[in-house]
Design a protein around this motif. Structure first.
Motif, PDB file in Angstrom:
ATOM      1  N   MET A  97       0.827  -1.199   0.000  1.00 36.64           N
ATOM      2  CA  MET A  97       0.000   0.000   0.000  1.00 36.64           C
ATOM      3  C   MET A  97       0.861   1.249   0.000  1.00 36.64           C
ATOM      4  O   MET A  97       1.979   1.249   0.551  1.00 36.64           O
ATOM      5  CB  MET A  97      -0.908   0.006   1.228  1.00 36.64           C
ATOM      6  CG  MET A  97      -1.854  -1.178   1.316  1.00 36.64           C
ATOM      7  SD  MET A  97      -3.018  -1.242  -0.067  1.00 36.64           S
ATOM      8  CE  MET A  97      -3.920   0.290   0.194  1.00 36.64           C
ATOM      9  N   GLY A  98       0.338   2.283  -0.614  1.00 34.77           N
ATOM     10  CA  GLY A  98       1.131   3.505  -0.674  1.00 34.77           C
ATOM     11  C   GLY A  98       0.265   4.753  -0.728  1.00 34.77           C
ATOM     12  O   GLY A  98      -0.956   4.682  -0.884  1.00 34.77           O
ATOM     13  N   TRP A  99       0.939   5.872  -0.585  1.00 35.26           N
ATOM     14  CA  TRP A  99       0.324   7.188  -0.736  1.00 35.26           C
ATOM     15  C   TRP A  99       1.089   7.965  -1.795  1.00 35.26           C
ATOM     16  O   TRP A  99       2.327   7.956  -1.816  1.00 35.26           O
ATOM     17  CB  TRP A  99       0.348   7.959   0.582  1.00 35.26           C
ATOM     18  CG  TRP A  99      -0.554   7.420   1.619  1.00 35.26           C
ATOM     19  CD1 TRP A  99      -0.247   6.509   2.600  1.00 35.26           C
ATOM     20  CD2 TRP A  99      -1.937   7.736   1.812  1.00 35.26           C
ATOM     21  NE1 TRP A  99      -1.342   6.243   3.376  1.00 35.26           N
ATOM     22  CE2 TRP A  99      -2.406   6.992   2.914  1.00 35.26           C
ATOM     23  CE3 TRP A  99      -2.844   8.583   1.163  1.00 35.26           C
ATOM     24  CZ2 TRP A  99      -3.712   7.064   3.385  1.00 35.26           C
ATOM     25  CZ3 TRP A  99      -4.146   8.655   1.610  1.00 35.26           C
ATOM     26  CH2 TRP A  99      -4.569   7.907   2.718  1.00 35.26           C
ATOM     27  N   PHE A 100       0.335   8.611  -2.641  1.00 37.33           N
ATOM     28  CA  PHE A 100       0.875   9.515  -3.641  1.00 37.33           C
ATOM     29  C   PHE A 100       0.177  10.861  -3.447  1.00 37.33           C
ATOM     30  O   PHE A 100      -0.848  10.950  -2.772  1.00 37.33           O
ATOM     31  CB  PHE A 100       0.581   8.997  -5.055  1.00 37.33           C
ATOM     32  CG  PHE A 100       1.359   7.775  -5.437  1.00 37.33           C
ATOM     33  CD1 PHE A 100       1.080   6.537  -4.886  1.00 37.33           C
ATOM     34  CD2 PHE A 100       2.390   7.854  -6.374  1.00 37.33           C
ATOM     35  CE1 PHE A 100       1.807   5.396  -5.243  1.00 37.33           C
ATOM     36  CE2 PHE A 100       3.115   6.732  -6.741  1.00 37.33           C
ATOM     37  CZ  PHE A 100       2.818   5.507  -6.178  1.00 37.33           C
TER      38      PHE A 100
ATOM     39  N   ALA B  42      -1.741  19.336  -1.469  1.00 39.02           N
ATOM     40  CA  ALA B  42      -1.969  18.470  -2.622  1.00 39.02           C
ATOM     41  C   ALA B  42      -3.196  17.608  -2.371  1.00 39.02           C
ATOM     42  O   ALA B  42      -3.703  17.534  -1.243  1.00 39.02           O
ATOM     43  CB  ALA B  42      -0.756  17.568  -2.861  1.00 39.02           C
ATOM     44  N   VAL B  43      -3.625  16.945  -3.408  1.00 41.05           N
ATOM     45  CA  VAL B  43      -4.595  15.856  -3.253  1.00 41.05           C
ATOM     46  C   VAL B  43      -3.789  14.589  -2.993  1.00 41.05           C
ATOM     47  O   VAL B  43      -2.865  14.273  -3.757  1.00 41.05           O
ATOM     48  CB  VAL B  43      -5.476  15.689  -4.502  1.00 41.05           C
ATOM     49  CG1 VAL B  43      -6.415  14.492  -4.328  1.00 41.05           C
ATOM     50  CG2 VAL B  43      -6.277  16.958  -4.763  1.00 41.05           C
ATOM     51  N   TYR B  44      -4.126  13.898  -1.933  1.00 42.09           N
ATOM     52  CA  TYR B  44      -3.399  12.694  -1.545  1.00 42.09           C
ATOM     53  C   TYR B  44      -4.229  11.472  -1.934  1.00 42.09           C
ATOM     54  O   TYR B  44      -5.411  11.369  -1.600  1.00 42.09           O
ATOM     55  CB  TYR B  44      -3.129  12.702  -0.048  1.00 42.09           C
ATOM     56  CG  TYR B  44      -1.999  13.619   0.328  1.00 42.09           C
ATOM     57  CD1 TYR B  44      -2.139  15.001   0.268  1.00 42.09           C
ATOM     58  CD2 TYR B  44      -0.751  13.113   0.709  1.00 42.09           C
ATOM     59  CE1 TYR B  44      -1.091  15.853   0.568  1.00 42.09           C
ATOM     60  CE2 TYR B  44       0.300  13.959   1.030  1.00 42.09           C
ATOM     61  CZ  TYR B  44       0.123  15.321   0.955  1.00 42.09           C
ATOM     62  OH  TYR B  44       1.165  16.160   1.258  1.00 42.09           O
ATOM     63  N   TYR B  45      -3.553  10.554  -2.631  1.00 39.43           N
ATOM     64  CA  TYR B  45      -4.207   9.360  -3.143  1.00 39.43           C
ATOM     65  C   TYR B  45      -3.645   8.112  -2.482  1.00 39.43           C
ATOM     66  O   TYR B  45      -2.421   7.958  -2.361  1.00 39.43           O
ATOM     67  CB  TYR B  45      -3.992   9.239  -4.653  1.00 39.43           C
ATOM     68  CG  TYR B  45      -4.597  10.351  -5.458  1.00 39.43           C
ATOM     69  CD1 TYR B  45      -3.872  11.493  -5.772  1.00 39.43           C
ATOM     70  CD2 TYR B  45      -5.910  10.266  -5.923  1.00 39.43           C
ATOM     71  CE1 TYR B  45      -4.425  12.523  -6.514  1.00 39.43           C
ATOM     72  CE2 TYR B  45      -6.470  11.302  -6.672  1.00 39.43           C
ATOM     73  CZ  TYR B  45      -5.717  12.414  -6.950  1.00 39.43           C
ATOM     74  OH  TYR B  45      -6.275  13.425  -7.693  1.00 39.43           O
TER      75      TYR B  45
ATOM     76  N   LYS C 296      -9.901   7.824  -4.710  1.00 43.92           N
ATOM     77  CA  LYS C 296     -10.299   9.049  -5.405  1.00 43.92           C
ATOM     78  C   LYS C 296      -9.587  10.277  -4.883  1.00 43.92           C
ATOM     79  O   LYS C 296      -9.667  11.351  -5.485  1.00 43.92           O
ATOM     80  CB  LYS C 296     -11.809   9.229  -5.313  1.00 43.92           C
ATOM     81  CG  LYS C 296     -12.591   8.164  -6.084  1.00 43.92           C
ATOM     82  CD  LYS C 296     -14.079   8.430  -6.067  1.00 43.92           C
ATOM     83  CE  LYS C 296     -14.824   7.386  -6.902  1.00 43.92           C
ATOM     84  NZ  LYS C 296     -16.277   7.625  -6.918  1.00 43.92           N
ATOM     85  N   GLY C 297      -8.931  10.147  -3.747  1.00 42.43           N
ATOM     86  CA  GLY C 297      -8.131  11.237  -3.227  1.00 42.43           C
ATOM     87  C   GLY C 297      -8.801  12.040  -2.130  1.00 42.43           C
ATOM     88  O   GLY C 297     -10.026  12.098  -2.039  1.00 42.43           O
TER      89      GLY C 297
END
Length: 120
Positions: A34-37, A92-95, A112-113
């Motif tokens: 799992m990750g965050w962008f 930012a929008v974090y996804y 969806k962020g």
């Protein structure tokens, strides 16, 4: 099939903290890395942090090392991103993302962020 739903975004002052959550559906959550962008206005989406499915190994972008912490609870099918010492450039929008590859080079599922805004 995995569905990801982020929460916890909002407005915070510089120096403050936020905790993002990502709830996943499906019985195979623990098998995914799992990750965050994040994606800031006018910029490309970039990697923030990742955590492996089984051993819980973590990795971070240099820009957030020492300030952000990623964790997961496989019992709750949830991954978290604890963000401290926030800076305006963290806006930012974090996804949330799920991948079968530890490096998150290929993402299988995206949320969806959730928007994080850091004010000065």
């Amino acid at each position: 099939q995995v569905q990801l739903v982020e929460s916890g975004g909002g407005l915070v002052q510089a120096g403050g903290s936020l905790r993002l959550s990502c709830a996943a559906t499906g019985r195979t959550f623990s098998r995914y890395h799992m990750g965050w962008f994040r994606q800031a206005p006018g910029k490309e989406r970039e990697f923030v942090a990742a955590i492996s499915g089984s051993r819980g190994s973590t990795s971070y972008a240099d820009s957030v090392k020492g300030r952000f912490t990623i964790s997961r609870d496989n019992e709750k099918n949830t991954v978290y991103l604890e963000m401290n010492s926030l800076k305006t450039e963290d806006t930012a929008v974090y996804y949330c993302a799920a991948s079968t590859i530890p490096t998150m080079a290929l993402v299988n599922y995206w949320g969806k962020g959730t928007l994080v805004t850091v004010s000065s």
